[in-house]
Write a protein that holds these residues in place. Structure first.
Motif, PDB file in Angstrom:
ATOM      1  N   HIS A   1      -4.128  -0.543   9.224  1.00  0.00           N
ATOM      2  CA  HIS A   1      -4.852  -0.858   8.119  1.00  0.00           C
ATOM      3  C   HIS A   1      -4.452  -0.162   6.594  1.00  0.00           C
ATOM      4  O   HIS A   1      -4.501   0.864   6.587  1.00  0.00           O
ATOM      5  CB  HIS A   1      -6.310  -0.712   8.301  1.00  0.00           C
ATOM      6  CG  HIS A   1      -7.277  -1.105   7.053  1.00  0.00           C
ATOM      7  ND1 HIS A   1      -7.344  -2.531   6.776  1.00  0.00           N
ATOM      8  CD2 HIS A   1      -7.657  -0.024   6.098  1.00  0.00           C
ATOM      9  CE1 HIS A   1      -8.131  -2.289   5.585  1.00  0.00           C
ATOM     10  NE2 HIS A   1      -8.531  -0.970   5.323  1.00  0.00           N
ATOM     11  N   VAL A   2      -4.243  -1.122   5.645  1.00  0.00           N
ATOM     12  CA  VAL A   2      -3.843  -0.294   4.317  1.00  0.00           C
ATOM     13  C   VAL A   2      -5.289  -0.468   3.536  1.00  0.00           C
ATOM     14  O   VAL A   2      -5.718  -1.488   3.468  1.00  0.00           O
ATOM     15  CB  VAL A   2      -2.625  -0.937   3.761  1.00  0.00           C
ATOM     16  CG1 VAL A   2      -2.697  -0.601   2.258  1.00  0.00           C
ATOM     17  CG2 VAL A   2      -1.517  -1.071   4.511  1.00  0.00           C
ATOM     18  N   GLY A   3      -5.660   0.652   2.894  1.00  0.00           N
ATOM     19  CA  GLY A   3      -6.665   0.411   1.945  1.00  0.00           C
ATOM     20  C   GLY A   3      -6.461   0.185   0.695  1.00  0.00           C
ATOM     21  O   GLY A   3      -7.350  -0.193  -0.324  1.00  0.00           O
ATOM     22  N   ARG A   4      -5.123   0.792   0.291  1.00  0.00           N
ATOM     23  CA  ARG A   4      -4.904   0.655  -1.052  1.00  0.00           C
ATOM     24  C   ARG A   4      -3.495   0.613  -1.317  1.00  0.00           C
ATOM     25  O   ARG A   4      -2.463   1.163  -0.596  1.00  0.00           O
ATOM     26  CB  ARG A   4      -5.394   1.669  -2.081  1.00  0.00           C
ATOM     27  CG  ARG A   4      -5.076   1.508  -3.534  1.00  0.00           C
ATOM     28  CD  ARG A   4      -5.959   2.329  -4.457  1.00  0.00           C
ATOM     29  NE  ARG A   4      -6.438   3.570  -4.103  1.00  0.00           N
ATOM     30  CZ  ARG A   4      -7.449   4.181  -4.599  1.00  0.00           C
ATOM     31  NH1 ARG A   4      -8.063   3.461  -5.547  1.00  0.00           N
ATOM     32  NH2 ARG A   4      -7.871   5.282  -3.880  1.00  0.00           N
ATOM     33  N   VAL A   5      -2.907  -0.383  -2.295  1.00  0.00           N
ATOM     34  CA  VAL A   5      -1.369  -0.131  -2.700  1.00  0.00           C
ATOM     35  C   VAL A   5      -1.260   0.423  -4.102  1.00  0.00           C
ATOM     36  O   VAL A   5      -2.092   0.097  -4.964  1.00  0.00           O
ATOM     37  CB  VAL A   5      -1.038  -1.762  -2.945  1.00  0.00           C
ATOM     38  CG1 VAL A   5       0.785  -1.830  -3.218  1.00  0.00           C
ATOM     39  CG2 VAL A   5      -1.190  -2.435  -1.555  1.00  0.00           C
ATOM     40  N   ARG A   6      -0.492   1.312  -4.205  1.00  0.00           N
ATOM     41  CA  ARG A   6      -0.027   2.044  -5.456  1.00  0.00           C
ATOM     42  C   ARG A   6       1.587   1.656  -5.683  1.00  0.00           C
ATOM     43  O   ARG A   6       2.277   2.041  -4.734  1.00  0.00           O
ATOM     44  CB  ARG A   6      -0.133   3.536  -5.359  1.00  0.00           C
ATOM     45  CG  ARG A   6      -1.766   3.879  -5.201  1.00  0.00           C
ATOM     46  CD  ARG A   6      -1.637   5.396  -5.369  1.00  0.00           C
ATOM     47  NE  ARG A   6      -3.033   6.056  -5.233  1.00  0.00           N
ATOM     48  CZ  ARG A   6      -3.957   6.052  -6.054  1.00  0.00           C
ATOM     49  NH1 ARG A   6      -3.590   5.998  -7.371  1.00  0.00           N
ATOM     50  NH2 ARG A   6      -5.004   6.382  -5.986  1.00  0.00           N
ATOM     51  N   VAL A   7       1.737   1.214  -6.821  1.00  0.00           N
ATOM     52  CA  VAL A   7       3.237   1.090  -7.232  1.00  0.00           C
ATOM     53  C   VAL A   7       3.482   1.425  -8.674  1.00  0.00           C
ATOM     54  O   VAL A   7       2.698   1.294  -9.518  1.00  0.00           O
ATOM     55  CB  VAL A   7       3.666  -0.252  -7.159  1.00  0.00           C
ATOM     56  CG1 VAL A   7       5.143  -0.596  -7.402  1.00  0.00           C
ATOM     57  CG2 VAL A   7       3.315  -1.090  -5.869  1.00  0.00           C
ATOM     58  N   THR A   8       4.428   2.444  -8.845  1.00  0.00           N
ATOM     59  CA  THR A   8       4.673   2.935  -9.944  1.00  0.00           C
ATOM     60  C   THR A   8       6.159   2.565 -10.197  1.00  0.00           C
ATOM     61  O   THR A   8       7.231   2.710  -9.510  1.00  0.00           O
ATOM     62  CB  THR A   8       4.577   4.467 -10.154  1.00  0.00           C
ATOM     63  OG1 THR A   8       3.216   4.780  -9.875  1.00  0.00           O
ATOM     64  CG2 THR A   8       5.161   4.899 -11.583  1.00  0.00           C
TER      65      THR A   8
END
Ligand SMILES: NC(=O)c1ccc[n+]([C@@H]2O[C@H](COP(=O)([O-])OP(=O)(O)OC[C@H]3O[C@@H](n4cnc5c(N)ncnc54)[C@H](OP(=O)(O)O)[C@@H]3O)[C@@H](O)[C@H]2O)c1
Length: 327
Positions: free
Chosen positions: A154-161
């Motif tokens: 399960h992924v709770g949040r996506v962060r991309v920089t």
């Protein structure tokens, strides 16, 4: 048999698409369309500076598209879907599938649900598919995180920089990210939609959906980046303290909870250019691409690699999440 290709829009990106298409044996360029009087009537080979089949660039879209009937339009004329809907509809009506670099087409259900509905209906009726793609939107901040999600629970949040030093990019990108403007011009450009990266909110929606997260709201902020020293752009200099680019952040939410945050800096001299993707999950994953993914050439390749996939796809308006991983 090779897929017939019509090119539409021969700016820097369209010319790059042409050069990549020439290297794909399953694609055959049969027509090219542009409006720039410096290009219309010239041989495609002269404009793209590469040996091409005998194709003369025309401005009559209908006539040129007919030459590629049953094939595909590789489209690179504009970013705003409401301005290019007619071009896409004309191609579908002429019997061509479409791959476009139009940023808003990457996830058109976000800002233009009515246009998305119209294009989907037309594509279904004609049994053709159309897709918006590119490096960003289309890969780095959306399709790539979605692909990485395959190894997570399960992924709770996506962060991309993503940090891009725009000194290595074409002048048009430097200008549309505000380099050389004063604060008032920058703010006005943001309000009028001429300054800023188009497609970040679309990427936030795609990245979230791609890892199985629901989205009911997406927002975004755009702020100027100031030069810490004199900085050289393509044909202009920005003095220390002047604006060299922008920092744009898009956030996606579900039930008030942030599910994705996409942080994009594009500026002359931006330190540590990179792409960094983190999926918070169990297990999660963090991937760093030092230097960042190439921009313009990568966009051209995404379009060209997508062409046979779109040609063989189920009919309708699709997104990069419908494409198989790879090429
Ligand atoms: N998704 C991504 O990752 C990604 C990456 C890079 C670029 N893009 C987008 O791709 C698009 C193309 O980029 P670019 O830098 O090559 O843009 P550009 O330099 O503005 O080139 C666009 C070309 O299309 C021509 N054109 C405009 N309307 C046309 C029409 N109706 N029929 C035929 N030709 C037409 C223009 O002619 P005139 O100059 O005479 O109007 C120009 O030659 C832009 O919208 C850009 O933002 C997306």
């Amino acid at each position: 048999m090779a897929i017939k290709v019509a090119l539409m829009g021969l700016g820097a990106i369209g010319r790059g698409i042409a050069r990549c298409a020439l290297q794909k044996h399953d694609l055959e360029i049969v027509a090219a369309i542009d409006l720039d009087p410096h290009r219309v009537g010239r041989k495609l080979s002269d404009v793209v500076d590469a040996p091409t089949p005998e194709v003369v660039i025309g401005s009559d879209a209908g006539a040129e598209m007919r030459k590629a009937q049953g094939g595909i339009l590789l489209h690179a004329t504009g970013s705003r879907l409401d301005r290019i809907e007619g071009e896409l509809a004309q191609a579908l009506t002429a019997g061509l599938c479409v791959v476009s670099t139009c940023e808003e087409l990457s996830y058109p259900w976000l800002r233009h649900p009515e246009i998305a509905e119209r294009l989907d209906r037309l594509a279904q009726k004609r049994k053709l598919a159309l897709l918006g793609t590119g490096v960003n939107p289309g890969f780095v901040m959306d399709r790539l995180p979605a692909t990485l999600g395959a190894v997570c629970g399960h992924v709770g949040r996506v962060r991309v920089t993503r940090v891009v030093d725009s000194r290595s990019r074409r002048k048009q990108l430097q200008l549309k990210t505000g380099a050389g403007l004063n604060e008032e011009e920058f703010d006005r450009g943001v309000d009028e939609g001429t300054i800023g990266h188009v497609g970040l909110m679309e990427s936030a929606a795609l990245a979230s959906l791609g890892v199985g997260l629901e989205v009911d709201e997406v927002d975004e902020s755009i702020d100027p980046v100031e030069a810490e020293e004199d900085m050289q752009g393509d044909g202009f200099t920005v003095p220390k303290g002047g604006i060299v680019g922008l920092k744009q952040v898009a956030r996606a939410f579900h039930d008030g909870k942030e599910v994705a945050v996409l942080d994009l800096t594009i500026a002359l001299g931006a330190p540590q250019p990179r792409d960094e993707i983190e999926l918070e999950g169990d297990p999660g994953i963090r991937v760093l691409i030092p230097g960042g993914t190439q921009g313009d050439k990568a966009t051209a390749w995404t379009v060209v690699h997508a062409a046979p996939l779109v040609q063989g796809s189920e009919p309708g308006l699709i997104s990069v999440l419908d494409l198989p991983a790879g090429r």
